[in-house]
Every structure is written in structure tokens, then in C-alpha cells.
Enzyme design. Structure first.
Site, PDB file in Angstrom:
ATOM      1  N   ARG A  22       0.830  -1.209   0.000  1.00  0.00           N
ATOM      2  CA  ARG A  22       0.000   0.000   0.000  1.00  0.00           C
ATOM      3  C   ARG A  22       0.864   1.259   0.000  1.00  0.00           C
ATOM      4  O   ARG A  22       0.347   2.363   0.008  1.00  0.00           O
ATOM      5  CB  ARG A  22      -0.937  -0.006   1.209  1.00  0.00           C
ATOM      6  CG  ARG A  22      -2.009  -1.052   1.052  1.00  0.00           C
ATOM      7  CD  ARG A  22      -3.173  -0.830   1.977  1.00  0.00           C
ATOM      8  NE  ARG A  22      -4.250  -1.734   1.603  1.00  0.00           N
ATOM      9  CZ  ARG A  22      -5.052  -2.342   2.463  1.00  0.00           C
ATOM     10  NH1 ARG A  22      -4.919  -2.117   3.749  1.00  0.00           N
ATOM     11  NH2 ARG A  22      -5.998  -3.132   2.037  1.00  0.00           N
ATOM     12  N   GLU A  34      -0.815  -8.609  -5.846  1.00  0.00           N
ATOM     13  CA  GLU A  34      -2.148  -9.128  -6.174  1.00  0.00           C
ATOM     14  C   GLU A  34      -2.103 -10.611  -6.510  1.00  0.00           C
ATOM     15  O   GLU A  34      -2.971 -11.380  -6.116  1.00  0.00           O
ATOM     16  CB  GLU A  34      -2.766  -8.338  -7.342  1.00  0.00           C
ATOM     17  CG  GLU A  34      -3.205  -6.941  -6.965  1.00  0.00           C
ATOM     18  CD  GLU A  34      -4.222  -6.930  -5.826  1.00  0.00           C
ATOM     19  OE1 GLU A  34      -5.042  -7.864  -5.732  1.00  0.00           O
ATOM     20  OE2 GLU A  34      -4.183  -5.999  -5.003  1.00  0.00           O
ATOM     21  N   GLN A  39      -5.985 -16.263  -2.893  1.00  0.00           N
ATOM     22  CA  GLN A  39      -6.107 -17.523  -2.124  1.00  0.00           C
ATOM     23  C   GLN A  39      -5.091 -17.620  -0.982  1.00  0.00           C
ATOM     24  O   GLN A  39      -4.696 -18.717  -0.604  1.00  0.00           O
ATOM     25  CB  GLN A  39      -5.895 -18.756  -3.015  1.00  0.00           C
ATOM     26  CG  GLN A  39      -6.465 -18.676  -4.377  1.00  0.00           C
ATOM     27  CD  GLN A  39      -7.906 -19.147  -4.423  1.00  0.00           C
ATOM     28  OE1 GLN A  39      -8.405 -19.714  -3.464  1.00  0.00           O
ATOM     29  NE2 GLN A  39      -8.573 -18.893  -5.508  1.00  0.00           N
ATOM     30  N   THR A  40      -4.606 -16.506  -0.475  1.00  0.00           N
ATOM     31  CA  THR A  40      -3.530 -16.541   0.521  1.00  0.00           C
ATOM     32  C   THR A  40      -3.877 -15.648   1.708  1.00  0.00           C
ATOM     33  O   THR A  40      -4.452 -14.578   1.531  1.00  0.00           O
ATOM     34  CB  THR A  40      -2.211 -16.031  -0.131  1.00  0.00           C
ATOM     35  OG1 THR A  40      -1.971 -16.786  -1.303  1.00  0.00           O
ATOM     36  CG2 THR A  40      -1.030 -16.163   0.806  1.00  0.00           C
ATOM     37  N   LEU A  77       3.446 -21.903  -1.343  1.00  0.00           N
ATOM     38  CA  LEU A  77       2.311 -20.998  -1.512  1.00  0.00           C
ATOM     39  C   LEU A  77       1.175 -21.656  -2.298  1.00  0.00           C
ATOM     40  O   LEU A  77       0.036 -21.190  -2.257  1.00  0.00           O
ATOM     41  CB  LEU A  77       2.806 -19.733  -2.237  1.00  0.00           C
ATOM     42  CG  LEU A  77       2.055 -18.430  -2.077  1.00  0.00           C
ATOM     43  CD1 LEU A  77       1.746 -18.124  -0.628  1.00  0.00           C
ATOM     44  CD2 LEU A  77       2.868 -17.282  -2.670  1.00  0.00           C
ATOM     45  N   GLY A  78       1.485 -22.752  -2.999  1.00  0.00           N
ATOM     46  CA  GLY A  78       0.437 -23.467  -3.750  1.00  0.00           C
ATOM     47  C   GLY A  78       0.049 -22.762  -5.034  1.00  0.00           C
ATOM     48  O   GLY A  78       0.555 -21.685  -5.340  1.00  0.00           O
ATOM     49  N   TYR A  79      -0.864 -23.384  -5.778  1.00  0.00           N
ATOM     50  CA  TYR A  79      -1.322 -22.838  -7.066  1.00  0.00           C
ATOM     51  C   TYR A  79      -0.130 -22.354  -7.892  1.00  0.00           C
ATOM     52  O   TYR A  79       0.012 -21.169  -8.199  1.00  0.00           O
ATOM     53  CB  TYR A  79      -2.303 -21.688  -6.878  1.00  0.00           C
ATOM     54  CG  TYR A  79      -3.572 -22.079  -6.169  1.00  0.00           C
ATOM     55  CD1 TYR A  79      -4.624 -22.682  -6.857  1.00  0.00           C
ATOM     56  CD2 TYR A  79      -3.705 -21.847  -4.815  1.00  0.00           C
ATOM     57  CE1 TYR A  79      -5.776 -23.052  -6.191  1.00  0.00           C
ATOM     58  CE2 TYR A  79      -4.866 -22.222  -4.150  1.00  0.00           C
ATOM     59  CZ  TYR A  79      -5.886 -22.826  -4.846  1.00  0.00           C
ATOM     60  OH  TYR A  79      -7.025 -23.180  -4.188  1.00  0.00           O
ATOM     61  N   TYR A 117     -10.047  -9.297 -12.585  1.00  0.00           N
ATOM     62  CA  TYR A 117      -9.833  -8.810 -11.231  1.00  0.00           C
ATOM     63  C   TYR A 117      -8.448  -8.161 -11.083  1.00  0.00           C
ATOM     64  O   TYR A 117      -8.315  -7.017 -10.639  1.00  0.00           O
ATOM     65  CB  TYR A 117      -9.999  -9.958 -10.216  1.00  0.00           C
ATOM     66  CG  TYR A 117      -9.309  -9.661  -8.925  1.00  0.00           C
ATOM     67  CD1 TYR A 117      -9.869  -8.770  -8.029  1.00  0.00           C
ATOM     68  CD2 TYR A 117      -8.050 -10.196  -8.647  1.00  0.00           C
ATOM     69  CE1 TYR A 117      -9.207  -8.431  -6.866  1.00  0.00           C
ATOM     70  CE2 TYR A 117      -7.385  -9.860  -7.488  1.00  0.00           C
ATOM     71  CZ  TYR A 117      -7.972  -8.980  -6.603  1.00  0.00           C
ATOM     72  OH  TYR A 117      -7.301  -8.632  -5.474  1.00  0.00           O
ATOM     73  N   ASP A 135     -13.339  -8.835  -6.098  1.00  0.00           N
ATOM     74  CA  ASP A 135     -12.726 -10.058  -5.563  1.00  0.00           C
ATOM     75  C   ASP A 135     -13.739 -10.712  -4.606  1.00  0.00           C
ATOM     76  O   ASP A 135     -14.873 -10.240  -4.481  1.00  0.00           O
ATOM     77  CB  ASP A 135     -11.388  -9.755  -4.865  1.00  0.00           C
ATOM     78  CG  ASP A 135     -11.573  -9.037  -3.543  1.00  0.00           C
ATOM     79  OD1 ASP A 135     -12.669  -8.481  -3.306  1.00  0.00           O
ATOM     80  OD2 ASP A 135     -10.633  -9.027  -2.732  1.00  0.00           O
ATOM     81  N   CYS A 189     -17.043  -6.996   7.033  1.00  0.00           N
ATOM     82  CA  CYS A 189     -18.072  -7.857   6.431  1.00  0.00           C
ATOM     83  C   CYS A 189     -17.429  -9.210   6.136  1.00  0.00           C
ATOM     84  O   CYS A 189     -17.362  -9.669   5.005  1.00  0.00           O
ATOM     85  CB  CYS A 189     -18.626  -7.201   5.168  1.00  0.00           C
ATOM     86  SG  CYS A 189     -20.161  -7.947   4.618  1.00  0.00           S
TER      87      CYS A 189
HETATM   88 FE1  SF4 Z   1     -21.744  -6.629   5.911  1.00  0.00          FE
HETATM   89 FE2  SF4 Z   1     -23.099  -6.415   8.203  1.00  0.00          FE
HETATM   90 FE3  SF4 Z   1     -22.077  -4.277   7.032  1.00  0.00          FE
HETATM   91 FE4  SF4 Z   1     -24.141  -5.484   5.967  1.00  0.00          FE
HETATM   92  S1  SF4 Z   1     -24.083  -4.470   7.927  1.00  0.00           S
HETATM   93  S2  SF4 Z   1     -22.338  -4.761   4.871  1.00  0.00           S
HETATM   94  S3  SF4 Z   1     -23.686  -7.595   6.409  1.00  0.00           S
HETATM   95  S4  SF4 Z   1     -20.935  -5.997   7.904  1.00  0.00           S
END
Ligand code: SF4
Length: 343
Positions: A22, A34, A39-40, A77-79, A117, A135, A189
């Protein structure tokens, strides 16, 4: 009204993790990060990223290295197709463009191993081109925010999510927008136990409102895992050993293992390798190795004999040099566990 993108970007400014890639807008470094991070886990990926930057500080140094060297650095690392493609693409950039990394999405996506991606990530992070990154994290965030029932691994789902992601994109700050979306998926999330109470876009979230967060994202069932039975025979005179360079198009292409016989069910003795009798081989140990779409059941036998030249399809190397070769993780595990290598 503040847009969803602005809300997530404001959250990102305060909460983002300090990750080495970053701190750069160098497209080569972004590309490396990237590809490595697919997958890591972040901790493992970071150490490989730092190792690669040190070993190959620019496109030319990666191109000039041997594939074997790149695979050795990738080991664990695989793949492995990712490493082979990185190396191939570096050579492509060096021969076609004198080592200068392409600067547009349409050129970047032509590189071997680079899909929509990765091209969107490089083009937006390094060149601020307005391409939304989608992603696994972004699929999850969008599916929940808008309570989308279309499976994310279906063709129609991909189209729908790409269109939606593109419509939400902050075209003035596409790099920051994309990083913020991905980071929200990684930190808040999350696949399990999303932290909805600390989510900056909870107010907009349809899945949260319907109390159905865990129903998203929707996925079609993936293909059945394939079981494979691999029977390895270590043929050695005590100082040297036979090794098998994997050719063809399999997952381990370019890596080394030992002479192997694949069977369609477990076997309890091994009679021959390439038509040559190995009845004196003694059983050593058995390992189960799990890959994404394959479960490998590997048995290892050891045949100690002076003459090894009748096995013409293999290389003979000193046992001491075995670990200098790029090896599949299954073989690394075996070397670590077998008493044969502790002598
Ligand atoms: Fe994800 Fe919960 Fe935020 Fe909705 S409220 S975007 S489900 S973390």
C-alpha cells in the site's frame, strides 16, 4: 447525501491495515502483491511478497531468473500456475516492451495469468483507471448490502456483480474506492461473524435489515472433490536419489517429486515403476494432502539399490541437493517426516 463509496472510503482512511504494497504505486509491485495474495492469508502473503521484491526488484530481474528459481521461491504458496504465469508475463513485458510495465487496463489484461480482477486492481491502484475490482470480499459485501440472490459463481452472477460494482465506483478515486471495498470485506463484512455493529454502511444494508446476513453470498455447489492415490517410490543408493521433473499441464508442472505410480484405489504393495520391478521396496509412510479440488492420498516406498541408471526417465541428484529444487508441499512434508532423510 454521502455516497456508499464515500462512507466506505472515510472508514478505510481510519481503519486500513498498513500493508507493504500500500506504500507504492509501482505497477510491478502491485501486480506481484495481487497475484501472491490470491487464495492466501495476509501474514503468509506478506512474507512471500517481501521475499519476491528482494529477489526480483523489477520486471527484468524476474524475467532473467530461471523458472526453477521462481518456483523455488514460490514453494509452499500453492497454485504454482501463478508463479509460472508471473515468470512468463515478466518475459513477455521484457521482450515486447523493454521491461516497462503496461499502463492501461486493455494492455495489462493481455498478460499471461492476468484476469479481470487483477487487471482492474493494477489499473486502478497504479494508474487511477476507472475499473471496479470484484474479488471475493467485494462479492460478499455487495451481495449482503443489496441482498442479491444470484449465485456469485454463476455466469449471470458475475455479470450482475461486475455491473453493480462498476456503478458504485468513485471514478475520481478508483484506487482508493477499490481498496476500501476490499478492506471492508476483509475486516468487517467477514465471511463468518461479520461485525455489523461496527459497519459504516449498516444503515444501507438490506441483508442486515432483513436479518439474513448469513444467507449471503449465495453460491452454486462446487464440484466434488476428487480423491487421488499416489504411490511414490524413492529409489536411492544412499548418497543419491532419483527425482522426477513434472512436465505436462498438471498443477505441479516444473516442480520435482519422485517416481510415482497413480492407482485408482489404495494399494498395499508396489511391484513396478515404468515396467521395472521394484518388489524390494519397503513401505515408509503415508500422508494425506488436501488441495482445493483434490484430496491426495500419498504412500511412500523406499528402494535402496546401487544401480539406478535403468530408470532412464529420471534425474539422479545428491540427496543433499534435494531441497534446492522446487518441490510440491506434499514432498516437503514427506522429507520433514521420513526417517530416511534424518540419517
Ligand atoms: Fe456486511 Fe453487516 Fe455491514 Fe451489511 S451491515 S455490509 S452484512 S458488515
Amino acid at each position: 447525501m454521502v455516497s456508499i463509496s464515500n462512507t466506505i472510503q472515510n472508514w478505510y482512511k481510519k481503519n486500513k491495515r498498513d500493508l507493504p504494497w500500500r506504500h507504492t504505486s509501482d505497477p510491478y509491485r502491485i501486480w506481484l502483491s495481487e497475484v501472491i495474495m490470491q487464495q492466501t492469508q495476509v501474514v503468509q502473503g506478506t512474507s512471500y511478497y517481501l521475499k519476491f521484491i528482494k529477489a526480483y526488484p523489477n520486471v527484468k530481474s524476474l524475467a532473467e531468473s530461471s523458472q526453477e528459481h521462481v518456483l523455488k521461491n514460490w514453494q509452499g504458496l500453492g497454485y504454482y500456475s501463478r508463479a509460472r504465469n508471473l515468470h512468463f508475463a515478466a518475459k513477455q513485458i521484457t521482450s515486447d516492451n523493454d521491461g516497462v510495465f503496461p499502463s492501461t487496463y486493455s494492455e495489462i489484461i493481455k498478460l499471461k495469468g492476468v484476469g479481470e480482477y487483477t487487471a482492474a486492481a493494477i489499473a486502478s491502484f497504479a494508474y487511477s483507471e476507472p475499473y471496479a475490482v470484484v474479488d471475493g470480499n467485494v462479492f460478499r459485501v455487495l451481495s449482503r448490502l443489496f441482498a442479491i440472490n444470484t449465485p456469485i459463481n454463476s455466469t449471470s452472477g458475475k455479470k450482475e456483480f461486475f455491473k453493480l460494482a462498476q456503478s458504485l465506483l468513485d471514478r475520481k478515486n478508483p484506487g482508493e474506492h477499490n481498496q476500501a471495498m476490499m478492506e471492508l470485506g476483509a475486516l468487517v463484512c467477514r465471511p463468518k461473524n461479520p461485525d455489523c455493529n461496527n459497519c459504516p454502511v449498516q444503515f444501507h444494508c438490506e441483508a442486515f435489515e432483513k436479518k439474513s446476513v448469513t444467507d449471503f453470498p449465495v453460491k452454486n455447489k462446487i464440484l466434488k472433490v476428487k480423491k487421488r492415490y499416489l504411490n511414490y517410490v524413492l529409489i536411492s543408493n544412499g548418497e543419491e536419489i532419483l527425482v522426477n521433473k513434472r512436465t505436462g499441464s498438471g498443477i505441479w508442472q516444473g516442480l520435482y517429486d519422485f517416481p510415482v505410480v497413480e492407482s485408482n484405489k489404495p494399494i498395499f504393495e508396489i511391484a513396478e515403476v515404468d515396467g521395472i520391478g521394484v518388489k524390494g521396496a519397503r513401505f515408509d509412510l503415508e500422508l494425506k494432502h488436501i488441495l482445493t479440488h483434490q484430496h491426495l492420498y500419498a504412500k511412500f516406498w523406499i528402494l535402496e539399490q546401487e544401480q539406478m541408471t535403468e530408470f532412464v526417465d529420471y534425474d539422479i541428484i545428491s540427496i543433499n541437493n534435494l531441497e534446492d529444487l522446487p518441490l510440491p508441499q506434499l514432498i516437503v512434508r514427506y522429507i520433514g517426516e521420513s526417517d530416511f532423510f534424518k540419517r
